[in-house]
Scaffold this motif. Structure first.
Motif, PDB file in Angstrom:
ATOM      1  N   LEU A   8      -5.116   4.474  -5.374  1.00 43.87           N
ATOM      2  CA  LEU A   8      -5.823   4.184  -3.894  1.00 43.87           C
ATOM      3  C   LEU A   8      -7.651   3.645  -4.032  1.00 43.87           C
ATOM      4  N   ALA A   9      -7.988   4.687  -4.490  1.00 47.21           N
ATOM      5  CA  ALA A   9      -9.210   5.029  -4.943  1.00 47.21           C
ATOM      6  C   ALA A   9     -10.147   3.089  -4.753  1.00 47.21           C
ATOM      7  N   HIS A  31      -3.802   7.866   5.250  1.00 48.58           N
ATOM      8  CA  HIS A  31      -2.702   6.887   4.318  1.00 48.58           C
ATOM      9  C   HIS A  31      -4.173   7.098   3.025  1.00 48.58           C
ATOM     10  N   MET A  32      -5.007   6.341   3.405  1.00 49.45           N
ATOM     11  CA  MET A  32      -5.710   5.083   2.719  1.00 49.45           C
ATOM     12  C   MET A  32      -7.091   6.744   1.706  1.00 49.45           C
ATOM     13  N   ILE A  33      -6.931   7.729   2.011  1.00 50.29           N
ATOM     14  CA  ILE A  33      -7.702   8.668   0.830  1.00 50.29           C
ATOM     15  C   ILE A  33      -7.070   8.454  -0.140  1.00 50.29           C
ATOM     16  N   PRO A  34      -8.062   8.439  -1.173  1.00 51.30           N
ATOM     17  CA  PRO A  34      -7.262   8.666  -2.756  1.00 51.30           C
ATOM     18  C   PRO A  34      -6.989   9.817  -2.833  1.00 51.30           C
ATOM     19  N   LEU A  83      -5.344   5.035   7.960  1.00 50.74           N
ATOM     20  CA  LEU A  83      -6.690   5.501   7.617  1.00 50.74           C
ATOM     21  C   LEU A  83      -6.627   6.501   7.211  1.00 50.74           C
ATOM     22  N   LEU A 133       0.942  -1.795  -0.198  1.00 48.14           N
ATOM     23  CA  LEU A 133       0.358   0.173   0.535  1.00 48.14           C
ATOM     24  C   LEU A 133       0.749   1.235  -0.103  1.00 48.14           C
ATOM     25  N   ILE A 172      -8.530   0.427  -4.341  1.00 50.94           N
ATOM     26  CA  ILE A 172      -8.285  -0.334  -2.936  1.00 50.94           C
ATOM     27  C   ILE A 172      -9.008  -0.196  -1.870  1.00 50.94           C
ATOM     28  N   PHE A 228      -8.688  -1.574   2.161  1.00 53.91           N
ATOM     29  CA  PHE A 228      -8.145  -1.557   3.333  1.00 53.91           C
ATOM     30  C   PHE A 228      -8.737  -2.076   4.812  1.00 53.91           C
TER      31      PHE A 228
END
Lengths: 243, 269
Positions: free
Chosen positions: A81-82, B92-95, B90, A58, A84, A86
């Motif tokens: 990322l959009a 970090h995962m925001i696109p 969390l 990631l 995926i 997680f």
């Protein structure tokens, strides 16, 4: 490993990946593939390198050697990322929001159409039995865990990564999560599922990768492992150790 | 970006930061200006009250204190909130591009500072009356220029503290930041002393000290710049550029700091 992995375009491809924490190698020359519709279980004892592998995938850790390719891209971008979802092993959503507000906030980045976003949020909240209007700070540990899991499925991602998803879940929710994983896989998503609970992986996954001390010690399909060893648990004992 | 700003504004509202600012800023401004309204000036035995311009100086200096407090709290505690500990994974995962985060914090801090200015103006009107705003001595242009100058400076302080908070933790930053600002003030005073005293300019250490100071955020010159701005209406463009360069630098460093999720220190709340 499923032999078709080499023929079908991989969603995720790890090629001899090594990650170091300082001078210590956390994972070493890890390689595996994930193809569309596959549910790949990452098995290993504590410290085997499962979470490190996921974090490297990631883009949360720098890779010292090797290459990671996701959706044919070697660099993690917002666009990737959009696609995926997680659910980390330990995570705290912002406590000042309610569950609905949190999922709505995330959906604005992940889902384009407003209508489908609202539908998706309501269905997730209902599936994971979450009170939509209760502030997260008032949630119990189990409810927070369910919220973290629910956001991983938001927007029907192409790749869902679950790191120790069963921690803190009651048996009913474990059953529901299993159903959700199977349903997501049937609708075309690929799953990377890390867990200690081997019987659960046997039920939810199609393939497994066994890790030990940062290295991949074995990989294969669940039916092949069951045929050879009798069960995933016995395969794990034979390759990693233990009774 | 807009969604991120809305999310951050919700955090500011829910954390009650907005109410604290309104209460704290109103108290400081009203009490300070009430005190100023009772001050008299004695020049060659002639006693007179302060004029609208002096009253506005006082209001702006009070505003410095509250503005710096807002920038400090926002920088140390609020901006790093989503990027620390388990929450950072969390986030970090925001696109979105990681650059959106520091830019969002700059915008939200500017919003808080604008509220602070609004409170200052309302307090000013409350203490001195609405008519003082129409006085020829009162200049809205200077007020706007002062706000812009303060805004740039406070944004740099905010982002600098946020970067430090992400690197060293919140408690350490509170003290390190305080020391750093204090040292810069001292350096500013020394640099001024050197530049105004021709005898001292021959001292060999002057060169590197002044050179270093001139490259750092001009905290020591802030009050002097503000004084010039209020009395003459002129920006010290050299310092405005320097503040802006530091702002861009901190945006880049903040972006670099959040490239990976940051694990929480055990001593931090």
């Amino acid at each position: 490993m499923n032999p078709s992995a080499t023929l079908v375009q991989s969603i995720l491809h790890l090629d001899k990946v090594t990650v170091k924490y300082g001078f210590t190698k956390a994972i070493e020359t890890v390689s595996f593939d994930l193809i569309p519709g596959m549910a790949l279980g990452l098995i290993g004892a504590n410290g085997a390198g499962k979470t490190t592998s996921i974090r490297a995938i990631l883009g949360m850790l720098g890779v010292s050697e090797g290459k990671i390719t996701i959706f044919e891209e070697s660099k993690m971008t917002p666009k990737l990322l959009a696609r995926i979802g997680f659910a980390p092993e330990e995570a705290t959503p912002p406590e000042y929001l309610t569950a609905k507000e949190y999922l709505t906030f995330l959906s604005k980045f992940k889902i384009k159409a407003q209508e489908s976003s609202e539908h998706s949020i309501e269905s997730l909240l209902s599936w994971f039995e979450l009170d939509p209007n209760k502030p997260i700070r008032k949630y119990s540990k189990g409810m927070r865990r369910r919220l973290v899991l629910s956001q991983a499925f938001l927007g029907k991602p192409d790749l869902i990564i679950l790191d120790e998803p069963l921690n803190g879940l009651d048996p009913i929710m474990i059953q529901k999560l299993r159903e959700r994983v199977v349903e997501s896989r049937r609708s075309g998503a690929s799953i990377l599922y890390s867990s200690h609970i081997l019987s659960e992986l046997e039920n939810s996954c199609t393939d497994v990768v066994m890790m030990h001390k940062g290295k991949v010690v074995m990989k294969g399909t669940i039916p092949a492992l069951v045929e050879t060893y009798g069960s995933v648990e016995k395969a794990f004992a034979a390759n990693v150790g233990g009774n | 970006m807009i969604n991120l700003i809305i999310g951050n504004c919700r955090y500011i509202f829910r954390s009650r930061m907005i109410f604290l600012i309104l209460i704290f800023s109103t108290l400081v401004h009203v009490a300070g200006l009430k005190f100023v309204s009772h001050l008299t000036v004695s020049i060659q035995g002639v006693i007179s009250v302060l004029g609208p311009k002096q009253e506005m100086y006082a209001a702006l200096f009070l505003q410095l204190f509250t503005g710096l407090s807002i920038a400090t709290v926002y920088g140390i505690w609020m901006a790093p909130y989503a990027h620390r500990g388990e929450r950072s994974i969390l986030t970090h995962m925001i696109p979105i591009s990681k650059y959106h985060f520091p830019l969002c914090y700059l915008f939200c801090c500017a919003l808080l500072l604008a509220i602070n200015i609004f409170v200052m103006v309302v307090s000013y009107v409350f203490v001195f009356g609405l008519t003082t705003l129409s006085s020829p001595e009162f200049s809205l242009t200077i007020l706007a220029k002062t706000f812009v100058f303060e805004l740039i400076s406070f944004e740099v302080v905010m982002l600098g503290l946020a970067v430090s908070s992400l690197s060293f933790g919140q408690v350490a930053t509170f003290f390190i930041g305080g020391c750093f600002l204090f040292v810069l003030q001292i350096l500013g005073a020394i640099a001024r002393l050197f530049s105004e005293n021709t005898e001292l300019t021959k001292v060999s250490s002057k060169g590197w000290l002044v050179w270093t100071y001139e490259k750092l955020p001009p905290v020591g010159d802030f009050i002097f710049d503000l004084k010039t701005l209020i009395s003459e209406g002129k920006f010290n463009f050299e310092h405005v550029i320097l503040w802006t360069v530091w702002m861009l630098f901190f945006v880049a460093v903040f972006r670099w700091k959040i490239r990976y999720p940051i694990q929480q220190r055990s001593t931090e709340a």
